[in-house]
Write an enzyme that holds these catalytic residues in place. Structure first.
Site, short mmCIF file in Angstrom:
data_model
loop_
_atom_site.label_atom_id
_atom_site.label_comp_id
_atom_site.label_asym_id
_atom_site.label_seq_id
_atom_site.Cartn_x
_atom_site.Cartn_y
_atom_site.Cartn_z
N GLU B 98 0.85 -1.24 0.14
CA GLU B 98 0.03 0.13 0.08
C GLU B 98 0.87 1.31 0.05
O GLU B 98 1.59 1.63 1.13
CB GLU B 98 -0.83 -0.06 1.14
CG GLU B 98 -1.95 -1.07 1.14
CD GLU B 98 -2.66 -1.14 0.00
OE1 GLU B 98 -3.32 -0.41 -0.39
OE2 GLU B 98 -2.68 -2.40 -0.68
N LYS B 228 -8.36 -16.00 16.48
CA LYS B 228 -8.51 -15.28 14.92
C LYS B 228 -9.78 -14.48 14.70
O LYS B 228 -10.40 -14.46 13.79
CB LYS B 228 -8.53 -16.43 13.77
CG LYS B 228 -7.33 -17.49 13.96
CD LYS B 228 -6.06 -16.69 13.55
CE LYS B 228 -4.70 -17.39 14.15
NZ LYS B 228 -4.28 -18.53 13.23
N ASP B 302 2.08 -14.89 12.77
CA ASP B 302 0.96 -15.41 12.25
C ASP B 302 -0.23 -14.18 11.93
O ASP B 302 -0.78 -13.50 12.53
CB ASP B 302 0.01 -16.34 13.46
CG ASP B 302 -1.06 -16.87 12.70
OD1 ASP B 302 -1.57 -16.75 11.54
OD2 ASP B 302 -1.48 -17.79 13.55
N HIS B 393 -1.84 10.44 -0.89
CA HIS B 393 -2.28 9.43 -1.51
C HIS B 393 -2.19 9.57 -2.79
O HIS B 393 -1.82 8.80 -3.67
CB HIS B 393 -3.58 8.69 -1.12
CG HIS B 393 -3.48 8.02 0.26
ND1 HIS B 393 -3.78 8.42 1.44
CD2 HIS B 393 -3.30 6.60 0.38
CE1 HIS B 393 -3.57 7.55 2.13
NE2 HIS B 393 -3.40 6.34 1.74
#
Lengths: 401, 401, 401, 401
Positions: B98, B228, B302, B393
């Site tokens: 990004e 998760k 993870d 951006h």
């Protein structure tokens, strides 16, 4: 050398990361930064420096490029998908370092495929930016809200001047005190669209500020777009794509592959649902984030959107004939097949092996994500029930300590 | 060739992904799978196949290894951290696709460093597994709860037979109907510990089942460990590490680097807090997930734990002298410096450049994560307020469509 | 006599509560039930039987009428309200048994009045019923959603055949798996409208079932109307009325009446906001439920709607001149001035003393509720800060044990 | 006379509500206030003035006593309860103005009774006050937390100096930035205990402030006790009493009384659970607030606690023999049989008819509340499924507009 001591040596002013004024994306710029890291920390970025593409492609994707993370990819599948956009048998690239993960999804994909495949549907698709306008009191803010409704076409036109692709669909309005939060909902084609809608909404807000008689002040985000954050508003009103994956499982296949019955799964589901509700969880299913993250890393998605994308609602029924109907609805899956990291070297290859690179593929890719997630749900839920959850991690995960 | 048509060709039974019975982690096994993908989909995994390490290290990290995702890494920093475990100036590797992200965090790190550095503290640290025991009625379940309390030492001993590192700290109990959900809280050293606590809790549950007079049935997860998944129970009771980053910002520096004042930031904070509360957000701050994800990918965490790890509570005050006190508390940051993906080639290098590889480093790494997040909060919040969010951006992100 | 032993005597089949076939709302029917209670439990309902109205008015309000609860009413105020609908100084009847409550609200009302009064605004007003339609799969459900949008006028017409007052404004749609939840939003005049919208929505669903080619099955509630339950959907999308109360407080008045400063209140607000966010609270303010409940009991509202009505978002700012701007937004206030219990003897008198009985008064009453709530917020928040919270309860509450 | 115009006449300063310096609880003081209301608003409080008890009992329950709300009471039942504390057949007084409510609960009670009765269990019981201590940074706050743990006995002793009844059980700790929120959990005998624990916690905080070397500042509430507010922390960690009601329903009885089958109820439950989860609801059941509120008003509970008390988790299973197991867990039911409004005239009678007045009865009363709630759940859920929900309101509710 002791790489521990280096960072603590703060006697001299720390040096800035070197940048090349000429071309910061030339190979030499990355090399210079790796050398700098070595000088500063004593660590040689040997493997980080081993990439197979030309960094000239990277502007727009990263600053201070220094090398790459090499994240292992395993292939799961095939999974048979009977979607609107994804149809056929797919081999799914999953980038992860967690042992068992690929094997578990693979097992779920086998279950889904042998059950005739998974049905997938994108039911809604919007990307948001949510500015907030400030007024002297709630009455002014309410009247402003009416003005926004009355001037939707002007606002839409202003927003769409900034983009060929993005289309403003509708604006939600949320009142708190003297504030009016507006939630702009756009369709964004095959891009995830966060930047696109930010730019469009800024133009819209500037148009509003100019044209509304009060010329009100605004912030471009009032924090209800909940960018990079899970939220209940996403679960309710969708962010990115709302995608459903569904399957009907026969007991015979469930027992053979998973060692469990639909009846037992359904009973366990009552327990996990009650737990998720009590815990205030973003997902009443098992572990959507695992599959989504592995797919996202492999395919160049904005992985931080796992925060939003893992939200899910599982809905299941034990059918009268004993079959087990299982659905999962991803309420805020943010994906792209165009723009962002999708065009980078390995990322593009992974999208291509799914037939999902480029324009016109975002819905197909979203369906593959949902199918993958459902595969993982069936596998983990069965493992918890059957009792082989820990043993499989013992076998496939290192469980070192 | 048309990679679209291949997956749809479902006339023949799809072929399974090839595995080597001898050694599935030999280089040839990965090559065979890449060839298979090419045969099945027509896509050559040219770049995916370009990795710089020996796949023999991968058992325990992935199955069906086929190659790697090459995710660009940029270096942000230095950021000055005055923590308990992290002390000094750190260069932070961030893996992302990004645009603007590294530049934005870099700007925030400059602000924090010029303000004297960021203070970081790990205030709590536990990993959970939450089994559920089933009874005939609520009374039995309640009495079972008392039995668990009375037999804590036996349960703890049984759990700890399975691990040298994990220590059972305490067990939370949550009653619904005839169910008793137990939330086992462990310290897990420098591993994230999900597998470790799963194995330990299974042993504990088997011990309970054997020793409790009713020999009650259980599921190893009742879904309140919320593995998760974001959840309010994590925000309240911690999952992984609870880490705070704090800084005091002077107006002079804020204005110079960010173009905003503390007073304006604080006023905007009231608006973003109200928005986050109304939206039911996991985080009343800005975008913790961005920094966490980039660090996680770079360092072999993870990454699916971004789901839990992005939860945060910002607390700020405008001080009487006009300085701006800003803190962010990550309530469920799950990190490791040992085990999982931390030992892989690029991942280890990135941990090493932070002085965070191996045993005894998890708290230090958690502090660096929190400092990085706070840097990103200051930069994005200022950009939203100052109005340069979109323009930056436009400049650094591609904003293609 | 020992009233403990009676209920336990279950040797004989328990007797049904007596009902009069002729006229169950005649005074004798209530007397017969009080006699029955005495015979069954040994308890004489002496005071319960002392009511001052003719029970003939009660059909539609209660079954098995036996007497009344006499709940003490205290008068707080006056509170000066500068609303759209409520304008002037109001004396507010509060029915409660909690010592300190009336005194505390009274103090807050004095603060608001001396500060020039409280501004009140009803910003939105809808009552909901949320049926759910069931399909074979998500695709069918999605297409049904489009059909609903296309057939809004027919649905609206069908709904409105059942009511002179209710008007269907819009239908929200929420997809989960093969289900389509529809959230019908109505304006309901001066009635709360739950029954009205239930009846109208049933008619609409029957029309849909008849006219949609699939003749789909439905449940009249899929539980997202969240009737008699707090929910985030209410906070976001309003249930009943969304009402704002606002005031600007001068330090001089705050110090004189409350003994605190705006600066200290604002600092404490940062702490209470962070706490409410972490706790997952329905209200980031202090105790809206106290004022709402006392007003609801006094005025014949459906008091169970406190569950929904107490949800609130406080938004405050310390102004540049040191004044303290304080707003509270009640997001799901459910009130009526017509129908339900509003016409009963004491209830009507209490509405009348507010000038709020009957048609055309619901918005006015909602504004008075919001003003009352804000009064209580200022008083309790100040007491917590100033340290007189406990001492005032010691003085005015009994604190017996 | 036009009661509309009166409140708006704000030309003169509004008059304060009259109070008697000698004895504000003499009958004359209430009469004076009713006269005052008449003079100010033109409304005669004819019925409000009709109460049957001596207002001399009211100090500690209300200020500015002016009269009463007469809320109709209907008797539902009998309901057979097989609890630990409540055993036998109970007639339940319900104060409400909502037609159908008593009839619906009555129907549910018949179902439960014919099914052998409802099993009830109080599984946990704590009342909270949650102060927050402020420090310079998170590290200090963390160390303070350890100090609190180490000094629990001293803190407990200080707290318990203020109360004969309240016992401090444990202190939860929650860290945000430089703040340490403490959640004091007390047992409070048969009182609800909010004031008791407020006073005790103030004493504890003063002891802490005196004895801790930093003499830290605190607020007596940091808003995580979530007094008078629903919150997820209550659902997880209990506030007041956590009570379970359970029943096993036979299809034959379900069909006869409710016209539905267990299978259909269970299928519908999957839908309502998914809806409640998506909506972010405080209760995944039907309408606990209705029964709780009606019981609370009748028996002198603090009715504002409906905000907390209506939170619930339903857990159900379709048993192998086709029976339907149904439980509801009220996670934060706040009740008293001593103190507060329980001793007032009608309120005491209603507690007495349940055998629940006075000391040693709070658990029994909590069990009756839970049984009542479950009765209502069965009735409404069946009505929604069977389709007689609207028709019964048409018959028993007025549905006027």
């Amino acid at each position: 050398m002791n790489n521990e001591s280096k960072p603590q040596s703060t006697t001299a002013a720390p040096r800035k990361v070197p940048r090349s004024k000429d071309n910061d994306y030339a190979p030499g710029a990355a090399t210079a930064r790796r050398d700098f890291v070595q000088a500063q920390t004593g660590v040689t970025l040997e493997h980080v420096g081993r990439y197979s593409f030309d960094p000239a492609v990277l502007p727009g994707n990263i600053e201070n490029f220094t090398g790459v993370a090499q994240v292992p990819i395993g292939i799961a599948g095939p999974v048979r998908i009977n979607g609107e956009h994804a149809q056929g048998d797919f081999y799914v690239p999953m980038a992860t370092t967690e042992g068992t993960l690929v094997a578990s999804y693979n097992r779920g994909m086998r279950l889904l495929s042998e059950s005739g495949g998974v049905k997938t549907t994108v039911v809604e698709s919007f990307m948001q930016r949510s500015p907030v306008f400030k007024f002297d009191d709630a009455l002014q803010a309410r009247e402003f809200g009416h003005w926004v409704t009355a001037n939707f076409e002007g606002i839409k036109a202003a927003a769409e001047t900034t983009t060929r692709v993005g289309k403003l669909s509708h604006i939600g309005q949320y009142a708190i005190g003297p504030l009016r939060y507006l939630r702009f909902n756009y369709s964004t084609g095959d891009a995830a669209g966060q930047n696109m809608v930010g730019k469009a909404t800024l133009a819209a807000c500037q148009w509003i500020q100019l044209n509304h008689p009060d010329h009100p002040n605004f912030l471009l985000s009032g924090n209800i777009d909940t960018d990079k954050k899970h939220s209940q508003i996403n679960t309710l009103l969708t962010r990115g794509k709302r995608v459903v994956a569904e399957v009907v499982l026969k007991d015979e296949i469930l027992k053979r592959i998973m060692g469990v019955t639909g009846r037992d799964l359904f009973q366990a589901r009552q327990i996990s649902q009650a737990g998720a509700f009590m815990a205030g969880s973003a997902n009443n299913g098992a572990h959507s984030a695992n599959g989504i993250t592995a797919l996202f890393i492999a395919t160049g998605q904005d992985v931080a959107n796992v925060a939003e994308s893992h939200a899910a609602v599982t809905y299941a029924q034990l059918l009268d004939n004993g079959d087990y109907y299982w659905s999962i609805t991803l309420t805020s899956l943010i994906v792209a097949t165009y723009g962002g990291g999708t065009g980078l070297a390995t990322q593009r290859e992974c999208l291509e092996m799914l037939g999902c690179y480029g324009q016109g593929k975002a819905n197909k890719f979203a369906e593959i994500c949902a199918a993958t997630v459902l595969a993982g749900e069936t596998s983990l839920s069965s493992a918890v029930l059957h009792g082989d959850w820990v043993s499989s991690h013992d076998q496939l995960g290192r469980n070192r300590p």
